[in-house]
Write a protein that holds these residues in place. Structure first.
Motif, mmCIF file in Angstrom:
data_model
loop_
_atom_site.group_PDB
_atom_site.id
_atom_site.type_symbol
_atom_site.label_atom_id
_atom_site.label_comp_id
_atom_site.label_asym_id
_atom_site.label_seq_id
_atom_site.Cartn_x
_atom_site.Cartn_y
_atom_site.Cartn_z
ATOM 1 N N GLN A 103 1.012 2.980 6.334
ATOM 2 C CA GLN A 103 0.304 2.642 5.098
ATOM 3 C C GLN A 103 -0.974 3.479 4.993
ATOM 4 O O GLN A 103 -1.319 3.991 3.930
ATOM 5 C CB GLN A 103 -0.065 1.153 5.067
ATOM 6 N N VAL A 128 0.829 -1.199 0.000
ATOM 7 C CA VAL A 128 0.000 0.000 0.000
ATOM 8 C C VAL A 128 0.866 1.252 0.000
ATOM 9 O O VAL A 128 0.541 2.248 -0.662
ATOM 10 C CB VAL A 128 -0.956 -0.009 1.211
ATOM 11 N N TYR A 129 1.967 1.214 0.719
ATOM 12 C CA TYR A 129 2.857 2.376 0.780
ATOM 13 C C TYR A 129 3.401 2.718 -0.599
ATOM 14 O O TYR A 129 3.320 3.856 -1.058
ATOM 15 C CB TYR A 129 4.002 2.097 1.755
ATOM 16 N N GLN A 152 2.328 1.736 -3.531
ATOM 17 C CA GLN A 152 1.243 2.062 -4.461
ATOM 18 C C GLN A 152 0.800 3.506 -4.261
ATOM 19 O O GLN A 152 0.591 4.245 -5.221
ATOM 20 C CB GLN A 152 0.066 1.119 -4.245
ATOM 21 N N SER A 153 0.668 3.894 -3.013
ATOM 22 C CA SER A 153 0.238 5.256 -2.698
ATOM 23 C C SER A 153 1.249 6.281 -3.190
ATOM 24 O O SER A 153 0.868 7.304 -3.772
ATOM 25 C CB SER A 153 0.028 5.401 -1.188
ATOM 26 N N LEU A 213 -5.715 -0.062 -4.745
ATOM 27 C CA LEU A 213 -5.449 0.626 -3.487
ATOM 28 C C LEU A 213 -6.714 0.750 -2.643
ATOM 29 O O LEU A 213 -6.702 0.417 -1.451
ATOM 30 C CB LEU A 213 -4.859 2.015 -3.759
ATOM 31 N N ALA A 263 -2.585 9.936 -1.036
ATOM 32 C CA ALA A 263 -2.769 9.622 -2.453
ATOM 33 C C ALA A 263 -4.225 9.769 -2.876
ATOM 34 O O ALA A 263 -4.527 10.412 -3.896
ATOM 35 C CB ALA A 263 -2.276 8.212 -2.740
ATOM 36 N N LEU A 264 -5.135 9.186 -2.122
ATOM 37 C CA LEU A 264 -6.546 9.206 -2.493
ATOM 38 C C LEU A 264 -7.131 10.607 -2.395
ATOM 39 O O LEU A 264 -8.003 10.989 -3.197
ATOM 40 C CB LEU A 264 -7.331 8.230 -1.621
ATOM 41 N N THR A 274 -0.325 7.275 4.203
ATOM 42 C CA THR A 274 0.137 7.495 2.837
ATOM 43 C C THR A 274 -0.990 7.272 1.840
ATOM 44 O O THR A 274 -1.128 8.003 0.852
ATOM 45 C CB THR A 274 1.318 6.560 2.511
ATOM 46 N N ALA A 275 -1.842 6.268 2.108
ATOM 47 C CA ALA A 275 -3.007 6.031 1.255
ATOM 48 C C ALA A 275 -3.939 7.234 1.277
ATOM 49 O O ALA A 275 -4.487 7.631 0.237
ATOM 50 C CB ALA A 275 -3.737 4.773 1.701
#
Length: 411
Positions: free
Chosen positions: A111, A55-56, A58-59, A80, A118-119, A114-115
């Motif tokens: 995680q 997840v980290y 990907q974000s 994600l 990003a989102l 950071t998600a």
């Protein structure tokens, strides 16, 4: 913040060696052992084991793409969002997202924060972001900060990542208070060293309560103290270039930036070491430091390490994977440098080539072109010893984490 860094792995390890002493984040080396899952999801960036940083990384990849004007592939975003637990938290990797999270699901603040960043940047995910922020608020420690796992001791890196998540959603950190009426700023101020000791940030207090300067934590602490997310806007030219007794977290951040500037004067890069290995340049932490210096307005001090990064960063990213490419893109953004011509390398193309093709990109070469370019890059090589060492530490850390969590009932 270690082979860009082995920190997330080491974060888990230290957070674990104490659940009482959470470690700090960053990105696991992408040249790690073959994935433990039989088949990686098609929407995932990177081809290394996602068990510790899925997840980290990907974000970071999605956040960096967005910053560079690239619209990520829908399946990358869907992967994600599909990793989120019902309570709003994120684990590094859930092989079967259709199964509900339970007490054994290894969720963590790094995680999740950071998600959120990003989102929130991508937009259109208000419900997921809101649930994640609520979970982070509920995981706040009495001292106002956060540890790597809920209930773990507060550390600078985790606290700063959560502050970044709050900033990304328009929430001021000083409005988020613990049950004992402490804020994230209180926690960060408590983790800053006195000027007599250099003014840096410690990762966590030692067992005896002493604070030890840590460059990785200092770079994170500068952003946290300034209330910044990972997407940095260059600060105003800093009047303060020497350590002063800090009255608040922002002043502590200025001291931390001054410390980084002083450390970077000699070689233009930070250095890291592991027991039994020779000291070597730490590219990931150097990128973090450059970003922190620009956030604090110390742009002149960042010129030498930025030039070093432009020369050495692309080869490191080629070996280290999507987190590293993304980190350099974010550093380029913070410094006003073109990420498509960073020391002659197109960082955006390099990042795009590590995962599903994005929906759109401005002047981005094909994956084949970027792969060919990366293959032609020359630069410092990552020691195999480091990779093996990280693998051993991660294995030990995960076992300890599971044991501790089972005992406690619970990144």
């Amino acid at each position: 913040m270690t082979v860009r860094r082995s920190a997330l792995a080491l974060t888990a390890l230290t957070a674990l060696t104490a659940a009482s002493a959470a470690f700090a984040p960053a990105a696991v080396a992408e040249d790690s052992p073959a994935p433990s899952v039989k088949k990686l999801p098609s929407g995932l960036y990177g081809d290394s084991d996602p068990a510790y940083d899925g997840v980290y990384r990907q974000s970071l990849a999605l956040l960096a793409q967005h910053t560079a004007g690239v619209e990520p592939a829908a399946k990358a975003v869907d992967w994600l969002t599909g990793q989120q637990c019902e309570d709003g938290s994120f684990a590094p990797f859930r092989a079967d997202p259709s199964s509900d999270c339970d007490a054994k699901t290894q969720v963590d603040t790094n995680q999740t924060a950071t998600a959120v960043q990003a989102l929130a940047a991508l937009g259109g995910h208000d419900e997921a972001v809101g649930k994640a922020v609520d979970w982070l608020k509920a995981a706040q420690n009495d001292d106002g900060g956060w540890g790597y796992v809920p209930g773990g001791d507060t550390d600078t890196n985790s606290t700063s990542l959560v502050v970044g998540a709050l900033a990304a959603t328009g929430t001021k950190a000083d409005t988020v208070t613990s049950k004992k009426d402490k804020t994230p700023e209180d926690a960060l101020l408590g983790l800053s060293l006195k000027c007599a000791d250099g003014g840096a940030f410690a990762f966590q207090p030692e067992k005896n309560g002493d604070l030890t300067a840590n460059e990785d934590a200092t770079a994170a602490g500068v952003l946290g103290g300034l209330g910044s997310s990972l997407v940095v806007t260059e600060g105003e030219s800093a009047a303060q270039t020497a350590c002063e007794k800090p009255a608040d977290a922002r002043a502590a951040a200025a001291n931390g930036a001054a410390h980084l500037a002083d450390v970077l004067k000699k070689d233009g890069h930070l250095t890291s070491a592991m027991p039994g290995a020779e000291d070597q340049p730490d590219t990931g932490n150097t990128a973090d430091a450059v970003t922190a210096l620009h956030a604090a307005g110390l742009t002149d001090a960042a010129k030498k390490p930025l030039a070093w990064l432009e020369k050495n960063g692309p080869a490191w990213a080629k070996q280290s994977g999507p987190s590293a490419w993304a980190q350099l893109v974010l550093t380029a953004h913070a410094t006003g440098t073109d990420p498509r011509s960073f020391g002659g390398t197109d960082l955006v193309a390099g990042l795009n080539a590590t995962g599903p093709a994005p929906k759109s990109a401005e002047n981005t070469p094909s994956a084949e072109d970027s792969a060919k370019q990366a293959a032609d890059e020359d630069g410092p090589q990552i020691s195999v010893w480091w990779i093996v060492g990280v693998g051993l530490l991660v294995g030990a850390g995960v076992g300890l984490m599971i044991s501790l969590r089972n005992k406690s009932g619970r990144k």
